[in-house]
Design a protein around this motif. Structure first.
Motif, short mmCIF file in Angstrom:
data_model
loop_
_atom_site.label_atom_id
_atom_site.label_comp_id
_atom_site.label_asym_id
_atom_site.label_seq_id
_atom_site.Cartn_x
_atom_site.Cartn_y
_atom_site.Cartn_z
N ALA A 97 36.36 45.45 36.54
CA ALA A 97 35.68 44.22 36.47
C ALA A 97 36.42 42.93 37.50
O ALA A 97 35.80 42.25 38.29
N SER A 98 37.98 43.13 37.57
CA SER A 98 38.56 42.10 38.05
C SER A 98 38.39 42.47 39.67
O SER A 98 38.34 41.72 40.39
N SER A 99 38.33 43.76 40.06
CA SER A 99 38.45 43.96 41.46
C SER A 99 36.74 43.73 41.98
O SER A 99 36.71 43.34 43.07
N VAL A 100 35.70 43.94 41.07
CA VAL A 100 34.49 43.56 41.56
C VAL A 100 34.33 42.14 41.57
O VAL A 100 33.64 41.58 42.77
N THR A 101 34.96 41.30 40.66
CA THR A 101 34.84 39.73 41.11
C THR A 101 35.86 39.36 42.08
O THR A 101 35.61 38.25 42.61
N MET A 102 36.85 39.73 42.37
CA MET A 102 38.09 39.41 43.24
C MET A 102 37.37 39.71 44.65
O MET A 102 37.74 38.92 45.64
N ALA A 103 36.66 40.65 45.04
CA ALA A 103 36.40 41.07 46.58
C ALA A 103 35.64 39.92 46.98
O ALA A 103 35.92 39.59 48.24
N PRO A 104 34.57 39.24 46.68
CA PRO A 104 33.99 37.92 47.20
C PRO A 104 35.14 37.01 47.33
O PRO A 104 34.97 36.27 48.60
N PHE A 105 35.70 36.54 46.40
CA PHE A 105 36.91 35.45 46.80
C PHE A 105 37.81 35.70 47.84
O PHE A 105 38.25 35.07 48.56
N VAL A 106 38.36 37.19 47.85
CA VAL A 106 39.18 37.53 48.86
C VAL A 106 38.25 37.51 50.37
O VAL A 106 39.00 37.43 51.35
N ALA A 107 37.19 37.89 50.09
CA ALA A 107 36.57 37.92 51.45
C ALA A 107 36.33 36.33 52.14
O ALA A 107 36.33 36.19 53.45
N ILE A 108 36.10 35.56 51.36
CA ILE A 108 35.76 34.06 51.70
C ILE A 108 37.49 33.31 51.95
O ILE A 108 37.40 32.69 52.98
N HIS A 109 38.17 33.45 50.92
CA HIS A 109 39.31 32.83 50.84
C HIS A 109 40.53 33.24 51.66
O HIS A 109 41.68 32.55 51.61
N GLY A 110 40.34 34.46 51.74
CA GLY A 110 41.80 35.36 52.16
C GLY A 110 42.52 36.00 51.29
O GLY A 110 42.27 35.88 50.04
N VAL A 111 43.48 36.46 51.53
CA VAL A 111 44.55 37.30 50.42
C VAL A 111 45.28 36.41 49.65
O VAL A 111 45.72 36.61 48.39
N LYS A 112 45.59 34.89 49.94
CA LYS A 112 46.19 34.12 49.13
C LYS A 112 45.53 33.81 47.67
O LYS A 112 46.33 33.72 46.72
N ILE A 113 44.27 33.81 47.54
CA ILE A 113 43.70 33.72 46.44
C ILE A 113 43.91 35.07 45.28
O ILE A 113 43.86 34.83 44.29
N LEU A 114 44.21 36.17 46.09
CA LEU A 114 44.36 37.31 45.36
C LEU A 114 45.60 37.26 44.45
O LEU A 114 45.49 37.60 43.41
N LEU A 115 46.60 36.52 44.81
CA LEU A 115 47.77 36.31 44.01
C LEU A 115 47.64 35.55 42.86
O LEU A 115 47.86 36.00 41.61
N ALA A 116 46.78 34.39 42.77
CA ALA A 116 46.29 33.56 41.65
C ALA A 116 45.56 34.36 40.81
O ALA A 116 45.66 34.48 39.47
N ILE A 117 44.78 35.04 41.25
CA ILE A 117 43.56 35.88 40.52
C ILE A 117 44.51 36.97 39.79
O ILE A 117 44.30 37.38 38.51
N LEU A 118 45.34 37.62 40.63
CA LEU A 118 46.13 38.80 39.83
C LEU A 118 47.09 38.26 38.69
O LEU A 118 47.35 38.97 37.59
N LEU A 119 47.54 37.12 38.85
CA LEU A 119 48.56 36.54 37.96
C LEU A 119 47.75 35.95 36.59
O LEU A 119 48.58 35.57 35.60
N SER A 120 46.51 35.67 37.00
CA SER A 120 45.91 34.92 35.81
C SER A 120 45.81 35.47 34.25
O SER A 120 45.97 35.03 33.37
N PRO A 121 45.65 37.06 34.40
CA PRO A 121 45.73 37.69 33.12
C PRO A 121 47.34 37.43 32.56
O PRO A 121 47.33 37.57 30.94
#
Length: 144
Positions: A97-121
């Motif tokens: 579920a997180s990989s499906v929801t992260m893909a659009p954010f990473v495509a739009i905002h770049g890899v920086k948003i990936l760290l915040a998303i991965l640390l949120s759990p």
């Protein structure tokens, strides 16, 4: 001590266990009061306020001790062997579920948003939903 005085027989930190022990005492004909019975938080506040305090009248303390002695002597149930499988399935579902929801954010905002998303759990690790501590039972006869 007067006959209508209430004395503690147990201090339990899990709401389910407290209500189960109270129901067991009630079924034995013992008047029981559960302090904090309607407190239903999933945080550690119940530990901070002292748990669920079970009290009985002084004149029924000996009967309550007999019931609770039988309860405390019972062995704790074995944990379910399916628990690990269920945990793996849950983690797998969260990963998908997180990989499906992260893909659009990473495509739009770049890899920086990936760290915040991965640390949120990790924030969820601060919520103790089910504190696994055994209750404290006051079975000494000097309470009565």
């Amino acid at each position: 001590m007067s006959d209508d005085a209430m004395v503690p027989v147990a201090l339990i930190f899990g709401r389910g266990e407290a209500l189960s022990v109270a129901a067991m005492l009630d079924a034995a004909g013992i008047i029981v009061h559960v302090g904090g019975e309607h407190y239903t938080s999933v945080t550690a506040h119940i530990i901070a306020v002292g748990g669920f305090r079970l009290t009985v009248p002084v004149w029924q303390h000996a009967e309550a001790v007999a019931v609770l002695t039988e309860l405390v002597a019972m062995p704790e149930p074995e944990p379910s062997p399916d628990r690990h499988r269920a945990l793996r399935r849950l983690l797998k579902g969260i990963l998908i579920a997180s990989s499906v929801t992260m893909a659009p954010f990473v495509a739009i905002h770049g890899v920086k948003i990936l760290l915040a998303i991965l640390l949120s759990p990790l924030i969820m690790l601060q919520i103790p939903v089910d504190p696994r501590v055994r209750g404290e039972y006051f079975l000494a006869s000097d309470r009565a």
